[in-house]
Scaffold this motif. Structure first.
Motif, short mmCIF file in Angstrom:
data_model
loop_
_atom_site.label_atom_id
_atom_site.label_comp_id
_atom_site.label_asym_id
_atom_site.label_seq_id
_atom_site.Cartn_x
_atom_site.Cartn_y
_atom_site.Cartn_z
N LEU A 889 0.82 -1.22 0.00
CA LEU A 889 0.00 0.00 0.00
C LEU A 889 0.85 1.27 0.00
O LEU A 889 0.33 2.37 -0.13
N GLY A 890 2.16 1.11 0.15
CA GLY A 890 3.04 2.27 0.21
C GLY A 890 3.07 2.94 1.56
O GLY A 890 3.57 4.05 1.71
N ASP A 891 2.54 2.26 2.60
CA ASP A 891 2.43 2.83 3.94
C ASP A 891 3.59 2.33 4.79
O ASP A 891 3.50 1.34 5.51
N ARG A 892 4.73 3.04 4.73
CA ARG A 892 5.94 2.59 5.39
C ARG A 892 5.82 2.60 6.90
O ARG A 892 6.36 1.74 7.59
N LEU A 893 5.12 3.58 7.43
CA LEU A 893 5.00 3.68 8.89
C LEU A 893 4.23 2.49 9.44
O LEU A 893 4.65 1.85 10.42
N THR A 894 3.09 2.16 8.81
CA THR A 894 2.30 1.02 9.29
C THR A 894 3.06 -0.29 9.10
O THR A 894 2.97 -1.19 9.94
N ALA A 895 3.80 -0.41 8.02
CA ALA A 895 4.63 -1.61 7.82
C ALA A 895 5.63 -1.76 8.96
O ALA A 895 5.91 -2.87 9.42
N THR A 896 6.15 -0.63 9.43
CA THR A 896 7.13 -0.68 10.52
C THR A 896 6.48 -1.12 11.82
O THR A 896 7.14 -1.76 12.67
N HIS A 897 5.18 -0.81 12.01
CA HIS A 897 4.49 -1.29 13.22
C HIS A 897 4.57 -2.81 13.33
O HIS A 897 4.66 -3.36 14.43
N TRP A 924 15.07 3.42 13.37
CA TRP A 924 15.48 4.40 12.36
C TRP A 924 14.23 5.00 11.69
O TRP A 924 14.09 6.22 11.57
N THR A 925 13.32 4.14 11.26
CA THR A 925 12.12 4.60 10.56
C THR A 925 11.22 5.42 11.47
O THR A 925 10.71 6.48 11.07
N TYR A 926 11.01 4.96 12.70
CA TYR A 926 10.17 5.72 13.62
C TYR A 926 10.74 7.12 13.85
O TYR A 926 10.00 8.10 13.97
N ARG A 927 12.05 7.21 13.96
CA ARG A 927 12.65 8.53 14.16
C ARG A 927 12.52 9.40 12.91
O ARG A 927 12.37 10.62 13.02
N GLU A 928 12.57 8.79 11.75
CA GLU A 928 12.33 9.55 10.51
C GLU A 928 10.94 10.17 10.54
O GLU A 928 10.75 11.34 10.17
N PHE A 929 9.96 9.38 10.96
CA PHE A 929 8.57 9.85 10.97
C PHE A 929 8.24 10.69 12.20
O PHE A 929 7.17 11.29 12.28
N GLY A 930 9.13 10.70 13.19
CA GLY A 930 8.84 11.41 14.41
C GLY A 930 7.77 10.73 15.25
O GLY A 930 7.04 11.39 15.99
N GLY A 934 6.05 4.51 18.56
CA GLY A 934 6.78 3.44 17.90
C GLY A 934 8.23 3.38 18.32
O GLY A 934 8.80 2.30 18.50
N GLU A 935 8.84 4.56 18.50
CA GLU A 935 10.23 4.60 18.96
C GLU A 935 10.35 3.96 20.34
O GLU A 935 11.28 3.17 20.59
N ALA A 936 9.41 4.29 21.22
CA ALA A 936 9.45 3.71 22.56
C ALA A 936 9.27 2.19 22.52
O ALA A 936 9.98 1.45 23.21
N ALA A 937 8.34 1.73 21.70
CA ALA A 937 8.10 0.28 21.60
C ALA A 937 9.35 -0.43 21.08
O ALA A 937 9.70 -1.53 21.56
N THR A 938 10.02 0.17 20.13
CA THR A 938 11.22 -0.46 19.57
C THR A 938 12.36 -0.46 20.58
O THR A 938 13.11 -1.44 20.69
N LEU A 939 12.50 0.63 21.33
CA LEU A 939 13.54 0.67 22.37
C LEU A 939 13.28 -0.41 23.43
O LEU A 939 14.21 -1.07 23.92
N TYR A 940 12.00 -0.59 23.77
CA TYR A 940 11.65 -1.66 24.72
C TYR A 940 12.05 -3.03 24.15
O TYR A 940 12.66 -3.86 24.86
N ALA A 941 11.71 -3.26 22.87
CA ALA A 941 12.06 -4.55 22.25
C ALA A 941 13.57 -4.73 22.17
O ALA A 941 14.09 -5.84 22.35
N LEU A 942 14.31 -3.64 21.91
CA LEU A 942 15.77 -3.74 21.89
C LEU A 942 16.32 -4.05 23.28
O LEU A 942 17.31 -4.77 23.42
N ALA A 943 15.68 -3.50 24.31
CA ALA A 943 16.11 -3.82 25.67
C ALA A 943 15.93 -5.32 25.95
O ALA A 943 16.81 -5.97 26.52
#
Length: 1008
Positions: A889-897, A924-930, A934-943
Motif C-alpha cells: 500500500l506504500g504505507d511505510r510507517l504502518t509496515a514498521t508497526h 530508524w524509521t520511527y525517528r524519521e517519521f517522528g 513506535g520509537e518507545a516500543a522499539t527501544l523496549y524490544a531492543l532492551a
C-alpha cells in the motif's frame, strides 16, 4: 601526457587536466574496480562481483571482456595497461600516485609521520583536497558500497587529525563553525564532540562548551544507552574546575585522550551505523531537464562555472540577472547540468515565481527541499526558523548545488541559500539584489548573429538564408530577447509556407502598438500578441483559462475541467499551445505530461482573461477545477481504502472527469498523488482565497489518506488548519466536524494526544444531530487515544459506541477498526483468547470488504496474540503478512508497526542478529517519521533483545530511553511493561535496590 584517475567523487579520468570519455557507467565501474587494486591482480569472479553484485546479467562475462577491450583503447599511450592474468583475472598497471584514492592514503601516511605541525597541516589539506564528493558517486553495488564506507571512514579520520593539528597551532577561533557542522553530522562520535568542546573552551565560550557536552551526554544515553567515555568526562571535569592549563594546552590529545573512534560509538547493537535525522542521505536531483535547443551563451556558461569554482571560502552564490525573457531560466538549468558532477550530493531547484501572482514562500520551498534531502513529513519542522536550521545542518557536510530561479529579491532567497562550505547556489532574478553578498553575472540580450543562429536552428538554414533581411528584422524587432525570438520562430516553424517578411512587418506594427509598455517587455508582448491573434478562438480561450490556474505546473485534466471538455480534447488543445511554445511540456509523471506556463505568458493570459472572460464564466471554470480535484482525490483515497472515516465527498462534486479518463489517471493512485500533491494543495488554497469553504474543506479532507500514506504531515496540518478556520468562520459545521476528526488522526500519529482528544471531542460536538456517519470515525479515534493513554474504561465505552455507529452507517472500515481496538484492550489486559476471537473476526470482515489496511492491522494484532502465547513461528508469519500488505500500500510507517514486533519475535526464536537488525531499522524509521510511541516500543524490544544476549547494561539504557518516552506520552500500561524490563536488567547487573524500585513503580501503575 599527465593522466589522473579520480574515484573520490564521480569516476573520472583527466588527461593534462582535460576530462577523458572512458565510456558508459558500467565501463566506468570496471575501471574503478581495477583502480582500487592498481598493480594487483583482480580475479574474474571478483571483478564480476564488484561491477554487478548479485545481479549479474546474462552474458555478463562476455560484456566484461568488451569493457576491458574498450578501456585498453581509451588508455593506450598513457603508460597505463590492463593485462590478462594467467588465472583468468586482470591487472591494471599504473603509477599509484596518479589514482586519487592511493595518493590520499600516501599523503595521509606522510602527514602522520611529518616532523612538524606546519608540514602535517599542509599534507592533510592536500590529502583532503583530493575529495570531490562521495567516493564512486552514483555506483550502488555491495562491494562499491563497502569500499565507499571504508574510504569515508578514512576521510573522517583525516579530517579529525587535521583538526588536532590546527588546535595545536591555536587556530581554534577559525574552526568553531566547521566543528559545529561536523558534530551535527556525527553526533555520536566522542572525538568530534571533544574537539568542538575544546575549541569552544579555548575561545572563551565555556558555557557553550558545557552545553555541547550535556547535549552529547543526553544523546549518547538516548541513542546508545551509554555514558560519555572517560576522556570526554575528564575534559568536562577540567572545564568545570576552570583548569588554567586547558586554554593553553598545545596538544588536544592531552585534553582529550582515549576517545572512541568514529565507528566504535556510531554503531548500534545491530551492527548497523546509527543514522542522522534523515535516516539516510538521499541524493536529490531536482534540476529540470536540460534544453536540447540552447544557442549562444557559451562564454557566459563558462564564466558562471569559473565563478563557482573559486578558491575562496564557501559557500559561493552566483546571481544571474537580466530582463524578462532574456533566458535566465534556461541559462541556470544549463549551468546546473554543467556543474552537476561537481556536486555529487545532489542538486536542489525551485521556481520562486517571484514576479507572478503567487510567489513561492521560503517556508514551503524549505519543506520541499527537506523532503528531497530525506526528511520525512512527520519530522519536517512546523516553524520557519527550525526549518532553516535543519536545512543548513543537513547541507553543512554535503556538496550540493542549489538553483533558485525567478527570485523577486534577497528576502525571498536569503533563507534558502546553503551554508555548507562545499555548496554553491545559482540565483536568477530581474533585480540586482544589491544587498545580497554574491558573485554576479548579468545576461544581456542576444547579439544579432546569435539571435539569427537561434532562428536558424528553429527554422532551418534554407528559410533564413532565403530571406536574410527579414530574418534580421525579426531578431532586431524582438530586441534580441530569446523568449521573443523563440515565440516568433515557433509560429513560423508551425507554418512552413509563411514568408518571413510577413511576420517581420507584423511584429514591427505590433511593437508600435505596445510602445507605452515598460522596456524589456515590449518585444516579448509583441511576439505573444502576434501569436495569440493568429490562434483559433478555442485555443485563445484555453490560454486565458490556463492563466487562472494556481501553482507552477499542471496536468491535462485540469484544463479539461476549466474548459468543460473531455481529456483528449484538452490534450489536443495543449498540443497546439505547445507547438507555438506558449505552453511548455515539462516532466513526464506517472500519469502523463506536466505542463508549465512562463510567467510572462501567464501574465499575458491573465490580462486577456480580464478583458474577455466574464466573472461568472471564470467562477464556473474554477468551480469545475475544484470539483474535478475533489472527485479525483476522493476516488484515489477510496481506492487505497486506508482511512476509516467513511464520509464520501461526492455530494460536493459538481463536475467530474469521465469514468474512462478517471480510470486511466488513477490506475496508480499513489503515483497520481505524488505528481499532483502540490497542485491539489494550491487548488484548495485558491478556493479558500475565494471563500468557497465547503468544497475547499472537502478537498482538504479527501487528501487525508494521501497525506497519511505519503507521510506529508506538515502539508496535512497546514492545509487542514486553514480549512478548519474557514469552515468555522462560515458556520459550516459539517466541514468543521470532518476536519477536526482528520486533525485528530494527524495529532494521534504525531503523539500529541491532548490535541488529538480535543479535535475528536470537537468533531463529536459539531456532529451532534448529523447521524452516525459523521460520529462513528471521531468516536473510534477518541477511543484509540484513550487506549494509548491506558484509560481502558473510556476506551472500551467509545470503541463500543463507535462499533454501533459504524453498523448503523454501514461503515465496515470503522467497524473493523473499533472491533480491533477492543481486541487490543483484551490483549493488553491478559484476555488473549477473547482478543484472538475479535482479531479473527476483523481479518475475515476486512478480507470480505477488501479493506487491506484492516487486514494488515488484524494480522499484526494476531501476531501480538501469538507472541503473548509464546507461539513465535505463528506470530512471525502473521507479522510478515502484515508487513507485506502495508508495504504494498506504500504505507511505510504502518509496515514498521509490524516489522518492529517481527524483529522482537525473531530474537525470541534465537535469531538474535537478524532480529536486532530489524529492530534497528524500525527505530530508524520511527525517528524519521517522528513517531514517539513506535520509537518507545522499539527501544523496549531492543532492551529485551539485549537481555536475551546477556548484556544488561545495554538493556538498561534501552529500557530507560523507552521509559522516558512513555512518560512523555503518558502511556501507563506500556510504561509499566518497560519498568519490568528495566527491573530485570538491574537484577542481571546485580543492582537489586534499583530493580525493586522499578518493580514497585510498575505495580503502582497497574493498581492505579
Amino acid at each position: 601526457m599527465d593522466t589522473r584517475f579520480e574515484i573520490l567523487g564521480s569516476i573520472e579520468v583527466r588527461r593534462d587536466g582535460v576530462p577523458v570519455d572512458v565510456g558508459h557507467a558500467m565501463q566506468q565501474r570496471v575501471l574503478a574496480a581495477l583502480l582500487v587494486d592498481a598493480d594487483r591482480a583482480v580475479s574474474l569472479d571478483a571483478l564480476v562481483d564488484r561491477v554487478w553484485g548479485d545481479v549479474e546479467p546474462s552474458h555478463g562475462r562476455r560484456r566484461l571482456y568488451g569493457y576491458i577491450s574498450r578501456l585498453r583503447t581509451v588508455l593506450a599511450g598513457d603508460g597505463t595497461t590492463i593485462a590478462r592474468e594467467r588465472g583468468g583475472g586482470y591487472r591494471l598497471t599504473a603509477d599509484p600516485s596518479l589514482v586519487d584514492a592511493h595518493r590520499f592514503r600516501d599523503l595521509s601516511d606522510r602527514a602522520r609521520r611529518a616532523a612538524g605541525d606546519e608540514q602535517a597541516e599542509a599534507l592533510w589539506r592536500e590529502a583532503l583536497g583530493l575529495w570531490r564528493g562521495s567516493a564512486f558517486a552514483g555506483v550502488d553495488t555491495p562491494w562499491f558500497n563497502a569500499q565507499r564506507q571504508l574510504l569515508d571512514g578514512e576521510r573522517l579520520a583525516a579530517q579529525l587529525e587535521l583538526v588536532d593539528v590546527r588546535l595545536r597551532r591555536a587556530q581554534h577561533d577559525r574552526m568553531v563553525s566547521e566543528l559545529v557542522a561536523r558534530a551535527e553530522a556525527h553526533p555520536l562520535d566522542e572525538r568530534v564532540i571533544g574537539q568542538l568542546v575544546l575549541a569552544l573552551c579555548r575561545c572563551g565560550r565555556q558555557a557553550e562548551a558545557l552545553e555541547e557536552y550535556e547535549r552529547a551526554r543526553r544523546r549518547l544515553a538516548d541513542e546508545l544507552g551509554v555514558d560519555p567515555g572517560a576522556a570526554l568526562r575528564r575534559l568536562y571535569g577540567r572545564i568545570l574546575a576552570g583548569d588554567p592549563d586547558l586554554s593553553g594546552d598545545p596538544d588536544p590529545a592531552a585534553a582529550l585522550v582515549d576517545a572512541p573512534s568514529a565507528d566504535e560509538e556510531a554503531e548500534d547493537d545491530s551492527g548497523a551505523a546509527v543514522n542522522p535525522v534523515t535516516g539516510r542521505q538521499l541524493v536529490p536531483r531536482l534540476l529540470p531537464a536540460d534544453l536540447s535547443l540552447f544557442v549562444g551563451r557559451d562564454a557566459e556558461v563558462d564564466e558562471a562555472c569559473r565563478l563557482l569554482d573559486g578558491d575562496g571560502p564557501g559557500p559561493l552564490t552566483l546571481l544571474v540577472t537580466g530582463p524578462a525573457g532574456v533566458g535566465k531560466t534556461a541559462f541556470a538549468v544549463r549551468t546546473g547540468h554543467r556543474l552537476a558532477s561537481r556536486f555529487p550530493d545532489g542538486q536542489l531547484h525551485a521556481d520562486l515565481r517571484g514576479f507572478g501572482d503567487e510567489p513561492a514562500d521560503p517556508f514551503t520551498v524549505l519543506g520541499t527541499f527537506l523532503r528531497a534531502l530525506g526528511v520525512r513529513g512527520g519530522t519536517v519542522p512546523a516553524e520557519l526558523t527550525e526549518r532553516i536550521h535543519l536545512y543548513r545542518s543537513l547541507l553543512a557536510q554535503r556538496q550540493v548545488l542549489v538553483v533558485l530561479d525567478n527570485a523577486a529579491g534577497s528576502q525571498q532567497v536569503r533563507d534558502l541559500l546553503p551554508s555548507g562550505v562545499r555548496c554553491a547556489a545559482v540565483v536568477t532574478s530581474r533585480t540586482t539584489m544589491a544587498e545580497l553578498g554574491c558573485r554576479r553575472l548579468p545576461l544581456d540580450v542576444l547579439d544579432s548573429p546569435t539571435g539569427l543562429a537561434l532562428l536558424r536552428e528553429m527554422l532551418g538554414p534554407d528559410r533564413t538564408d532565403a530571406e536574410p533581411d527579414s530574418a534580421r528584422s525579426i531578431v532586431e524587432t524582438c530586441g534580441g530577447l530569446p523568449l521573443a525570438v523563440w515565440v516568433a520562430g515557433a509560429r513560423l516553424a508551425a507554418r512552413p509556407y509563411w514568408p518571413l517578411a510577413n511576420v517581420a512587418r507584423a511584429l514591427a506594427d505590433e511593437e508600435r502598438k505596445l510602445d507605452e509598455l515598460a522596456v524589456g517587455h515590449i518585444a516579448v508582448r509583441a511576439s505573444l500578441e502576434l501569436t495569440y491573434q493568429q490562434m483559433a478562438a478555442p485555443t485563445q480561450h484555453a490560454l486565458r483559462m490556463l492563466a487562472l490556474l494556481p501553482g507552477p505546473d499542471f496536468a491535462a485534466w485540469a484544463l479539461a475541467a476549466l474548459l468543460d471538455v473531455d481529456l483528449s480534447e484538452a490534450e489536443a488543445v495543449l498540443d497546439d499551445l505547445v507547438e507555438v511554445h506558449l505552453v511548455q511540456a515539462g516532466s513526464v509523471g506517472a500519469t502523463g505530461i506536466r505542463y508549465q506556463l512562463h510567467d510572462l505568458v501567464r501574465l499575458f493570459g491573465r490580462e486577456r482573461a480580464d478583458r474577455a472572460v466574464r466573472h461568472r464564466d471564470r467562477t464556473a471554470a474554477l468551480t469545475r477545477l475544484l470539483a474535478a480535484s475533489l472527485h479525483l482525490a476522493d476516488l484515489a483515497a477510496d481506492t487505497l481504502s486506508v482511512d476509516f472515516q467513511g464520509i464520501s465527498q461526492t455530494e460536493l462534486v459538481s463536475w467530474r472527469v469521465s469514468p474512462a479518463d478517471t480510470g486511466h489517471l488513477l490506475a496508480d493512485p499513489l503515483a497520481w498523488f505524488t505528481d499532483e500533491r502540490q497542485f491539489l494543495i494550491d487548488v484548495a488554497e485558491q478556493a479558500l482565497d475565494r471563500t468557497e469553504a465547503a468544497p475547499a474543506a472537502g478537498l482538504a479532507t479527501a487528501l487525508t489518506t494521501l497525506f497519511q500514506v505519503g507521510g506529508h504531515f506538515d502539508d496535512w496540518e497546514r492545509l487542514q488548519n486553514r480549512a478548519l478556520k474557514a469552515a468555522l468562520s462560515s458556520g459550516d459545521r459539517h466541514s468543521a466536524a470532518k476536519l477536526h476528526r482528520c486533525l485528530g488522526e494527524l495529532t494521534t500519529i504525531l503523539d500529541r494526544y491532548p490535541e488529538a482528544l480535543n479535535h475528536f471531542e470537537q468533531a463529536l460536538l459539531l456532529a451532534e444531530g448529523q447521524g452516525p456517519t459523521y460520529r462513528a470515525g471521531a468516536t473510534a479515534g477518541l477511543a484509540y487515544v484513550h487506549r494509548l493513554l491506558g484509560q481502558y474504561s473510556s476506551a472500551v465505552l467509545h470503541f463500543e459506541k463507535a462499533a454501533e455507529l459504524a453498523r448503523q452507517a454501514g461503515n465496515v472500515n470503522c467497524l473493523v477498526y473499533a472491533t480491533n481496538g477492543l481486541g487490543v484492550i483484551d490483549l493488553e489486559q491478559g484476555r488473549v483468547e477473547a482478543a484472538v476471537e475479535r482479531f479473527t473476526e476483523c481479518l475475515r470482515a476486512s478480507r470480505v470488504a477488501g479493506y487491506r489496511p484492516g487486514e494488515a492491522q488484524a494480522l499484526r494484532c494476531l501476531g501480538q496474540s501469538h507472541r503473548a502465547l509464546g507461539a513465535y513461528p505463528a506470530a512471525a508469519d502473521a507479522y510478515r503478512q502484515a508487513v507485506a500488505i502495508s508495504a504494498d500500500l506504500g504505507d511505510r510507517l504502518t509496515a514498521t508497526h509490524a516489522a518492529c514486533w517481527l524483529g522482537d519475535v525473531l530474537v525470541r526464536q534465537g535469531e538474535h542478529r537478524k532480529g536486532r537488525r530489524l529492530l534497528a531499522q524500525s527505530l530508524w524509521t520511527y525517528r524519521e517519521f517522528g513517531n514517539l510511541w513506535g520509537e518507545a516500543a522499539t527501544l523496549y524490544a531492543l532492551a529485551e533483545a539485549q537481555l536475551a544476549s546477556g548484556r544488561p547494561a545495554l538493556a538498561r539504557g534501552r529500557a530507560e530511553a523507552a521509559i522516558r518516552l512513555w512518560r512523555q506520552i503518558g502511556s501507563h500500561t506500556w510504561l509499566a511493561v518497560a519498568l519490568d524490563t528495566l527491573a530485570t536488567a538491574h537484577t542481571q547487573a546485580g543492582d537489586h535496590p534499583a530493580a525493586t524500585r522499578a518493580r514497585d513503580e510498575a505495580a503502582e501503575l497497574r493498581r492505579a
